[in-house]
Design an enzyme around this catalytic site. Structure first.
Site, PDB file in Angstrom:
ATOM      1  N   ASP A 109      -2.741  -6.223   1.968  1.00 37.64           N
ATOM      2  CA  ASP A 109      -3.335  -5.437   3.039  1.00 37.64           C
ATOM      3  C   ASP A 109      -3.079  -6.257   4.293  1.00 37.64           C
ATOM      4  O   ASP A 109      -3.727  -7.281   4.507  1.00 37.64           O
ATOM      5  CB  ASP A 109      -4.842  -5.261   2.809  1.00 37.64           C
ATOM      6  CG  ASP A 109      -5.437  -4.301   3.826  1.00 37.64           C
ATOM      7  OD1 ASP A 109      -5.157  -4.483   5.032  1.00 37.64           O
ATOM      8  OD2 ASP A 109      -6.157  -3.385   3.427  1.00 37.64           O
ATOM      9  N   HIS A 110      -2.130  -5.814   5.102  1.00 37.03           N
ATOM     10  CA  HIS A 110      -1.677  -6.722   6.165  1.00 37.03           C
ATOM     11  C   HIS A 110      -2.772  -7.004   7.193  1.00 37.03           C
ATOM     12  O   HIS A 110      -2.703  -7.992   7.907  1.00 37.03           O
ATOM     13  CB  HIS A 110      -0.359  -6.248   6.797  1.00 37.03           C
ATOM     14  CG  HIS A 110      -0.486  -5.133   7.779  1.00 37.03           C
ATOM     15  ND1 HIS A 110      -0.610  -3.825   7.407  1.00 37.03           N
ATOM     16  CD2 HIS A 110      -0.519  -5.136   9.129  1.00 37.03           C
ATOM     17  CE1 HIS A 110      -0.694  -3.073   8.494  1.00 37.03           C
ATOM     18  NE2 HIS A 110      -0.646  -3.843   9.564  1.00 37.03           N
TER      19      HIS A 110
ATOM     20  N   LYS B 242       0.832  -1.188   0.000  1.00 37.61           N
ATOM     21  CA  LYS B 242       0.000   0.000   0.000  1.00 37.61           C
ATOM     22  C   LYS B 242       0.878   1.254   0.000  1.00 37.61           C
ATOM     23  O   LYS B 242       2.034   1.131   0.393  1.00 37.61           O
ATOM     24  CB  LYS B 242      -0.937   0.006   1.203  1.00 37.61           C
ATOM     25  CG  LYS B 242      -0.198   0.089   2.555  1.00 37.61           C
ATOM     26  CD  LYS B 242      -1.142   0.301   3.679  1.00 37.61           C
ATOM     27  CE  LYS B 242      -1.402   1.757   3.902  1.00 37.61           C
ATOM     28  NZ  LYS B 242      -0.776   2.288   5.125  1.00 37.61           N
TER      29      LYS B 242
ATOM     30  N   HIS C  24      -7.295  -0.870   5.334  1.00 38.07           N
ATOM     31  CA  HIS C  24      -7.441  -1.827   6.441  1.00 38.07           C
ATOM     32  C   HIS C  24      -8.862  -1.899   7.010  1.00 38.07           C
ATOM     33  O   HIS C  24      -9.443  -2.969   7.111  1.00 38.07           O
ATOM     34  CB  HIS C  24      -6.500  -1.474   7.586  1.00 38.07           C
ATOM     35  CG  HIS C  24      -5.062  -1.310   7.166  1.00 38.07           C
ATOM     36  ND1 HIS C  24      -4.477  -2.099   6.213  1.00 38.07           N
ATOM     37  CD2 HIS C  24      -4.097  -0.451   7.577  1.00 38.07           C
ATOM     38  CE1 HIS C  24      -3.204  -1.735   6.077  1.00 38.07           C
ATOM     39  NE2 HIS C  24      -2.958  -0.733   6.880  1.00 38.07           N
TER      40      HIS C  24
ATOM     41  N   GLU D  53      -4.587   4.096  17.736  1.00 35.28           N
ATOM     42  CA  GLU D  53      -3.151   3.959  18.007  1.00 35.28           C
ATOM     43  C   GLU D  53      -2.744   5.016  19.020  1.00 35.28           C
ATOM     44  O   GLU D  53      -3.239   6.149  18.961  1.00 35.28           O
ATOM     45  CB  GLU D  53      -2.349   4.165  16.722  1.00 35.28           C
ATOM     46  CG  GLU D  53      -2.606   3.088  15.686  1.00 35.28           C
ATOM     47  CD  GLU D  53      -1.705   3.250  14.480  1.00 35.28           C
ATOM     48  OE1 GLU D  53      -0.705   2.532  14.412  1.00 35.28           O
ATOM     49  OE2 GLU D  53      -1.993   4.109  13.626  1.00 35.28           O
TER      50      GLU D  53
ATOM     51  N   LYS E  16      -4.025 -10.764   9.425  1.00 33.04           N
ATOM     52  CA  LYS E  16      -4.037 -10.939  10.880  1.00 33.04           C
ATOM     53  C   LYS E  16      -4.936 -12.120  11.231  1.00 33.04           C
ATOM     54  O   LYS E  16      -6.048 -12.234  10.724  1.00 33.04           O
ATOM     55  CB  LYS E  16      -4.544  -9.662  11.568  1.00 33.04           C
ATOM     56  CG  LYS E  16      -3.543  -8.507  11.521  1.00 33.04           C
ATOM     57  CD  LYS E  16      -4.075  -7.299  12.262  1.00 33.04           C
ATOM     58  CE  LYS E  16      -3.235  -6.059  12.014  1.00 33.04           C
ATOM     59  NZ  LYS E  16      -2.071  -5.914  12.863  1.00 33.04           N
TER      60      LYS E  16
HETATM   61  C1  BG6 Z   1       0.008   0.905   8.389  1.00 29.53           C
HETATM   62  C2  BG6 Z   1      -0.121   2.395   8.495  1.00 29.53           C
HETATM   63  O1  BG6 Z   1      -0.523   0.439   7.184  1.00 29.53           O
HETATM   64  O2  BG6 Z   1      -0.672   0.303   9.474  1.00 29.53           O
HETATM   65  C3  BG6 Z   1       0.442   2.893   9.819  1.00 29.53           C
HETATM   66  O3  BG6 Z   1       0.569   3.021   7.420  1.00 29.53           O
HETATM   67  C4  BG6 Z   1      -0.209   2.161  10.965  1.00 29.53           C
HETATM   68  O4  BG6 Z   1       0.263   4.294   9.956  1.00 29.53           O
HETATM   69  C5  BG6 Z   1      -0.160   0.655  10.738  1.00 29.53           C
HETATM   70  O5  BG6 Z   1       0.477   2.516  12.154  1.00 29.53           O
HETATM   71  C6  BG6 Z   1      -0.953  -0.078  11.794  1.00 29.53           C
HETATM   72  O6  BG6 Z   1      -0.737  -1.449  11.666  1.00 29.53           O
HETATM   73  P1  BG6 Z   1      -0.836  -2.417  12.909  1.00 29.53           P
HETATM   74  O7  BG6 Z   1      -0.647  -3.777  12.344  1.00 29.53           O
HETATM   75  O8  BG6 Z   1       0.230  -2.000  13.868  1.00 29.53           O
HETATM   76  O9  BG6 Z   1      -2.203  -2.189  13.486  1.00 29.53           O
END
Ligand code: BG6
Length: 506
Positions: free
Chosen positions: A195-196, A166, A258, A234, A200
């Protein structure tokens, strides 16, 4: 050595990668060190990779193969939190690591890469299969795809696939143009947009929870669900990424990809099978059913925010505009709160509230399904009897599922108080969960695109986000409008209050 006994860990032998070479563009970058190499090493540690496995890293920094191996070893030592560096596993893995330096704009670099791939294929027997992984500036994606094509690497003896990080475009037009450019060399079925969040474990578990059990799905609709809240909070700020982040903002950084994917997973119709096309079709249909807002509606149903300075725990925390690399008058959203509706028979009239933000009080990603209350209140309740008829799917941290309901308090009277029924991933399974990148890299090598986003899904997300983006960009908001360490702008609370709802305080 990792445990070999199949009786002790049958899952380890479930899915095996075929032989292949993974070419990482941007191999000197943060993602490679923090996520990609630790994930590949873990797959090696779990014996999921074929003997014929190799990685070819490339970036502009000059390095030999051995220097690259040494750097990656340091990365694994530093970032593979729950995987020890096993000398035997590392030794075998490191022998398959190669590196070439080059500028992606230079056509000569693709000749060098093609020659290196040939050498690697000879030495490692990778079967002509190549997974190209783009972990560079997005502006280089199209250039690299064309370079791969011009260098004769888009096709070959085995399969060829392209993984793209992304952001995939910055609006509908740029996303479509990028897809078109990639399609000059790769078929859509070989383009893996990562899209990680979809990788999960707990996001995947939403499907298991909904469709593996018979008890929840009958309630999963407008008749029983009052509203849904999706939170991606966050506590960190922009962590040295200020210059990048100020061009992107929370809406594009977290929601376009996400959280809309999470919403699609929560709200999609049951898939006819668990085949990739079927699951992706349902996700896509859901995204296309989200009602896009007109400019007037955007102002009523969405709230952008930006964090200001605060004193937290005796320390001064800077506001977004004071972060390094950020314009002191930046209009960037570091918080986004949206009300969305899904125009389907299942969901008509049910608000889906989505919020994300930096510098909120804690890191928590969760989905709260608020069911309707009982039609009559026959019993006395404790004064704090809120948060009932509530199902919470906790994505991270403390992964698990909780159901909140009323129970009789012990004693002679009939007074009720809220209680929780909790399922906790860690204690229930007592097993390590693979990281999202392990799952997704293995899927891409195996050729399973279920958890990757397809062109129509990306465009459907932009169709939701773009009208909001357009209004936000042309409107001057009074930023900053929330203090670091608070739950976001008051206007976001007011947006829910107008519907008689309130954001949860997870
Ligand atoms: C990323 C964003 O794709 O996802 C970041 O660019 C964000 O800004 C992160 O902090 C959050 O990922 P995770 O897996 O820590 O929730």
């Amino acid at each position: 050595m990792p445990n070999d006994n199949p009786f002790q860990d049958p899952l380890r032998f479930e899915r095996q990668a075929p032989e292949c070479a993974v070419v990482i563009f941007g191999a000197n970058g943060d993602l490679t060190k923090r996520k990609l190499i630790p994930a590949l090493y873990r797959l090696a540690y779990d014996r999921r990779l074929a003997a014929g496995f190799a990685v070819v890293g490339t970036s502009r920094t000059p390095m030999t193969d051995d220097q690259f191996r040494e750097k990656m070893r340091e990365a694994v030592e530093k970032f593979s939190e729950d995987t020890p560096l096993d000398e035997d596993v590392w030794g075998a893995f490191a022998r398959g690591l190669y590196y070439i330096a080059g500028d992606v704009k230079d056509p000569g670099m693709y000749q060098t890469l093609a020659a290196k791939l040939e050498q690697v294929e000879g030495e490692r027997h990778t079967g002509g299969n190549v997974l190209f992984y783009l972990s560079t500036q997005p502006s280089q994606y199209a250039i690299i795809a064309r370079g791969i094509g011009a260098g004769g690497m888009g096709k070959g003896g085995g399969w060829r696939r392209l993984v793209v990080e992304k952001p995939f475009g910055h609006d509908m037009a740029s996303a479509r143009e990028l897809s078109n450019q990639l399609h000059e060399v790769f078929d859509e079925s070989d383009v893996y947009r990562i899209d990680h969040y979809l990788g999960k474990e707990t996001v995947q578990n939403i499907l298991a929870f909904r469709f593996g059990n018979g008890i929840f799905e009958p309630l999963w609709n407008r008749r029983y669900v009052d509203h849904v809240q999706i939170t991606g909070a966050e506590s960190i700020g922009v962590e040295g990424r200020g210059a990048y982040y100020q061009e992107v903002g929370a809406l594009d950084d977290m929601i376009q990809n996400h959280l809309l994917q999470v919403m699609a997973t929560v709200a999609m119709e049951p898939s006819a099978s668990f085949r990739a096309t079927s699951v992706r079709d349902e996700r896509s249909k859901l995204l296309r059913s989200i009602r896009p807002w007109s400019p007037d509606e955007v102002l009523k149903n969405t709230v952008p925010g930006q964090y200001g300075p605060a004193r937290i725990g005796g320390e001064d925390v800077p506001g977004f505009r004071q972060e390094p690399g950020v314009d002191p008058a930046a209009q960037t959203d570091t918080y986004a709160g949206l009300t969305l509706y899904v125009d389907t028979w299942r969901w008509a009239g049910v608000p889906f509230y989505i919020r994300t933000g930096k510098r909120l009080p804690k890191r928590v990603t969760e989905i709260a399904i608020q069911f309707k209350s009982a039609p009559l209140h026959l019993f006395n309740r404790d004064a704090d009897a809120d948060g009932l008829n509530l199902l919470i799917l906790r994505i991270q941290p403390e992964e698990g599922i909780s159901l909140r309901f009323l129970s009789k308090r012990p004693g002679s009277g009939m007074t009720l108080r809220p209680v929780s029924m909790d399922f906790n991933y860690g204690s229930s399974f007592g097993e390590r969960s693979p990281s999202a990148y392990e799952t997704l890299l293995l899927d891409a090598i195996i050729g399973d695109p279920t958890l990757y986003t397809r062109q129509d899904m990306v465009e459907a997300s932009w169709a939701v986000v773009e009208p909001i983006q357009n209004v936000w960009r042309n409107h001057k908001f009074d930023f900053p409008n929330y203090a670091s360490g608070s739950w976001g702008p008051a206007a976001s609370d007011e947006m829910l209050a107008r519907n008689g709802h309130a954001w949860r305080r997870p």
